[in-house]
Motif scaffolding. Structure first.
Motif, PDB file in Angstrom:
ATOM      1  N   ASP A   1      63.993 -69.858  13.660  1.00  0.00           N
ATOM      2  CA  ASP A   1      63.396 -71.446  13.962  1.00  0.00           C
ATOM      3  C   ASP A   1      61.912 -71.486  14.263  1.00  0.00           C
ATOM      4  OD1 ASP A   1      63.616 -74.013  14.064  1.00  0.00           O
ATOM      5  OD2 ASP A   1      64.376 -74.116  16.243  1.00  0.00           O
ATOM      6  N   ILE A   2      60.794 -72.002  13.248  1.00  0.00           N
ATOM      7  CA  ILE A   2      59.470 -71.971  13.404  1.00  0.00           C
ATOM      8  C   ILE A   2      58.877 -73.366  13.544  1.00  0.00           C
ATOM      9  CG2 ILE A   2      59.345 -69.588  12.562  1.00  0.00           C
ATOM     10  CD1 ILE A   2      57.996 -70.989  10.089  1.00  0.00           C
ATOM     11  N   ASP A   3      57.753 -73.525  13.914  1.00  0.00           N
ATOM     12  CA  ASP A   3      57.383 -75.031  14.079  1.00  0.00           C
ATOM     13  C   ASP A   3      56.733 -75.092  12.462  1.00  0.00           C
ATOM     14  OD1 ASP A   3      55.722 -77.083  14.343  1.00  0.00           O
ATOM     15  OD2 ASP A   3      54.388 -76.189  15.864  1.00  0.00           O
ATOM     16  N   GLU A   4      56.997 -76.150  11.919  1.00  0.00           N
ATOM     17  CA  GLU A   4      56.666 -76.380  10.338  1.00  0.00           C
ATOM     18  C   GLU A   4      55.623 -77.373  10.325  1.00  0.00           C
ATOM     19  OE1 GLU A   4      59.814 -76.390   7.335  1.00  0.00           O
ATOM     20  OE2 GLU A   4      60.846 -74.769   8.540  1.00  0.00           O
ATOM     21  N   THR A   5      54.922 -77.930  11.407  1.00  0.00           N
ATOM     22  CA  THR A   5      53.925 -78.839  11.381  1.00  0.00           C
ATOM     23  C   THR A   5      52.773 -77.997  10.622  1.00  0.00           C
ATOM     24  OG1 THR A   5      54.505 -79.355  13.640  1.00  0.00           O
ATOM     25  CG2 THR A   5      52.685 -80.378  13.046  1.00  0.00           C
ATOM     26  N   PRO A   6      52.261 -78.788   9.605  1.00  0.00           N
ATOM     27  CA  PRO A   6      51.117 -78.370   9.225  1.00  0.00           C
ATOM     28  C   PRO A   6      49.666 -78.303   9.946  1.00  0.00           C
ATOM     29  CG  PRO A   6      51.951 -80.156   7.628  1.00  0.00           C
ATOM     30  CD  PRO A   6      52.816 -80.157   9.099  1.00  0.00           C
ATOM     31  N   LEU A   7      49.038 -77.451   9.903  1.00  0.00           N
ATOM     32  CA  LEU A   7      47.562 -77.428  10.671  1.00  0.00           C
ATOM     33  C   LEU A   7      46.768 -78.449  10.065  1.00  0.00           C
ATOM     34  CD1 LEU A   7      47.204 -73.374  10.346  1.00  0.00           C
ATOM     35  CD2 LEU A   7      48.021 -74.729  12.123  1.00  0.00           C
TER      36      LEU A   7
END
Ligand SMILES: Cc1cn([C@H]2C[C@H](O)[C@@H](COP(=O)(O)OP(=O)(O)OP(=O)(O)O)O2)c(=O)[nH]c1=O
Length: 202
Positions: free
Chosen positions: A30-36
């Motif tokens: 489970d990783i944070d998939e928010t674009p930078l």
């Protein structure tokens, strides 16, 4: 042979990897998939694929494992389309894709004790015009909800596809040619697995 781990919850990725005859275990991360901020879509998908593979390796029971991570994003008119959050978002995505050519960007990464290597694959897909009734009815099938861009080319979404230039398996979620290339470079080619399964069945 080093154990192979697929760091993914995607049933499509599991099926694609089974298709080429690899034996592996599945361990989603489970990783944070928010674009930078201002992140380019090609950098985004590759970063996520690497992060999934590396997180999978950290958690692998055997540190000698080869861990696969992958990410797929649909890009149209500079918009990054991940999985739609709800029906309205899925409908917006399909309206934008209707009658246009879009890019499907998929990155695959292979992490091992030697490091993490990745490939980015960009495929162009052209959709015919999609009608409002179809968009509504397609949502009811349940197919768009867990797919980037709100469609599945391997399912009912195939009826929208006018043309495809690139890798079909990459659109479904895992570019098989490039995945095999990473295994070759890691010293565990896919054909060596075919050979050992053939010898075992003799
Ligand atoms: C465009 C397209 C995407 N997809 C799927 C592939 C991926 O499962 C999903 C994109 O979401 P991803 O975030 O790449 O993957 P995921 O959350 O399903 O799985 P994980 O991160 O654990 O590996 O969209 C299709 O199945 N068919 C298609 O035609």
């Amino acid at each position: 042979m080093r154990p192979v781990v697929l760091a993914s919850a995607s049933p499509r990725r599991r099926e694609l990897l089974e298709q080429i005859g690899l034996s592996f275990t599945v361990a989603p991360v489970d990783i944070d998939e928010t674009p930078l901020p201002d992140e380019r879509p090609d950098h985004y998908v590759e970063r996520l694929a690497r992060q999934k593979a590396e997180a999978g390796l950290t958690r692998a029971a055997d540190p000698n494992s080869l861990v696969i991570g992958s990410d797929t994003t649909v890009v149209c008119e500079d918009r990054i389309m991940a999985k739609p959050a709800n029906e309205a978002e899925a409908a917006d995505m399909l309206r934008l894709l209707s009658g246009r050519t879009h890019k499907v960007m998929t990155a695959v990464a292979l992490a091992g004790e030697y490091g993490c290597y990745a490939r980015l694959v960009i495929t162009e897909v052209r959709f015919r015009e999609i009608f409002e009734e179809e968009i509504k009815a397609y949502w009811q099938t349940g197919e768009p909800a867990d797919k980037a861009g709100g469609y599945g080319i391997q399912g009912g979404g195939a009826v929208f596809v006018d043309g495809l230039w690139g890798s079909y398996s990459a659109v479904v979620g895992l570019p098989l040619q490039e995945t095999a290339e990473l295994f070759e470079e890691a010293g565990q080619p896919v054909w060596s697995v075919w050979l050992s399964s053939a010898e075992m069945s003799l």
